[in-house]
Enzyme design. Structure first.
Site, PDB file in Angstrom:
ATOM      1  N   TYR A 105       0.868  -1.174   0.000  1.00 32.53           N
ATOM      2  CA  TYR A 105       0.000   0.000   0.000  1.00 32.53           C
ATOM      3  C   TYR A 105       0.908   1.228   0.000  1.00 32.53           C
ATOM      4  CZ  TYR A 105      -3.399   3.503   1.548  1.00 32.53           C
ATOM      5  OH  TYR A 105      -4.179   4.632   1.631  1.00 32.53           O
ATOM      6  N   ASP A 150      -2.425  -1.550  -3.862  1.00 34.49           N
ATOM      7  CA  ASP A 150      -2.793  -0.184  -4.212  1.00 34.49           C
ATOM      8  C   ASP A 150      -1.495   0.606  -4.271  1.00 34.49           C
ATOM      9  OD1 ASP A 150      -3.692   2.374  -4.471  1.00 34.49           O
ATOM     10  OD2 ASP A 150      -4.824   2.428  -2.587  1.00 34.49           O
ATOM     11  N   HIS A 255     -12.332   1.600  -4.416  1.00 30.64           N
ATOM     12  CA  HIS A 255     -11.515   0.758  -5.285  1.00 30.64           C
ATOM     13  C   HIS A 255     -12.289  -0.513  -5.633  1.00 30.64           C
ATOM     14  CE1 HIS A 255      -7.484   2.720  -4.466  1.00 30.64           C
ATOM     15  NE2 HIS A 255      -8.202   3.199  -3.465  1.00 30.64           N
TER      16      HIS A 255
END
Length: 264
Positions: A105, A150, A255
């Site tokens: 992330y 992500d 998302h």
């Protein structure tokens, strides 16, 4: 092996959506970001009940957090920290056959794309630089590895709804794209999505909560990625971006999941 990545934006708030992903897509491994919960509060049991008994987590209260939920056993897991912060952004597992899965992330970077005035953006750039230096020092391109997560950067022109209008918007600025490209080149990482979807086609994984009608406006960005090292590139079999999950109820994440099949 089928692997899925999803920024879930609170696993406790949206655990039913993760279970829906499991039921509908049947991934072997699910990698989550922004779990937003300390480890002692992570909801293990619903996933165990679905047959996903192997779980590795690195979480904190209210922010960040990554998790790997697997029905395949793994030999070990490792939590890595970057930029002198223990902010739960990187967890890796090693499967019995030696394949490593890295769940990331990357910092979002705030709103102002100037590291001199925006500490969050400076942190993002430092994070990318540190990772770019780390890969060739600690891994080789002939190792079987999968990097998911992500990454908070939409690198290609058709990874955003308007290349020209987003050039000075964090996630698509030239400096971010350059640094992500440098990290990708370290080990020859292959972008699985663009193996199946030509760069000339629009492809998004994120739509802002600010849009009154995300589907109608369709102002998306491709922030969520699955990369593989060269030894696995020939084993890529299928890719799906579950756009429909942006409308799943209750309370969808901004998302959507990305799912890839790869022969390992």
């Amino acid at each position: 092996m089928r692997i899925a990545t999803w920024n879930i934006n609170s696993v406790r708030l949206r655990q039913e959506l993760v279970l829906r992903l499991i039921d509908e897509a049947a991934p072997d491994i699910v990698c989550l970001q922004e779990t937003k919960t300390p480890d002692h509060s992570f909801p293990h049991q619903p996933f165990v009940d679905r047959g996903y008994r192997h779980i590795a987590i690195a979480g904190m209260k209210g922010y960040n957090g990554v998790a790997v939920i697997s029905r395949l056993p793994f030999e070990s897991h490792e939590i890595r920290h970057w930029c002198g912060k223990e902010d739960c952004r990187h967890i890796a597992i090693r499967l019995p056959d030696g394949v490593e899965v890295h769940n990331l992330y990357i910092p979002a970077g705030g709103d102002i794309p100037d590291p001199a005035v925006n500490e969050k953006f400076a942190h993002k750039l430092q994070f990318l630089d540190e990772m770019t230096a780390w890969w060739p020092q600690n891994r080789t391109r002939d190792q079987k590895m999968i990097l998911v997560g992500d990454l908070n950067i939409a690198p290609l022109e058709n990874d955003v709804w308007s290349h020209k209008q987003l050039l000075d918007v964090v996630s698509h600025t030239p400096i971010e794209v350059e640094k992500l490209g440098a990290m990708q080149s370290t080990l020859g990482w292959v972008d699985s999505a663009r193996t199946f979807v030509p760069p000339e086609e629009k492809l998004y994984t994120w739509w802002s909560y600010r849009a009154a009608d995300w589907e109608l406006s369709n102002r998306g960005r491709r922030l969520d990625h699955i990369w593989v090292t060269p030894p696995l590139a020939g084993g890529l079999k299928a890719h799906r971006t579950l756009r429909e999950a942006r409308g799943w109820e209750p309370k969808p994440s901004d998302h959507v999941p990305v799912v890839v099949d790869v022969e390992i």
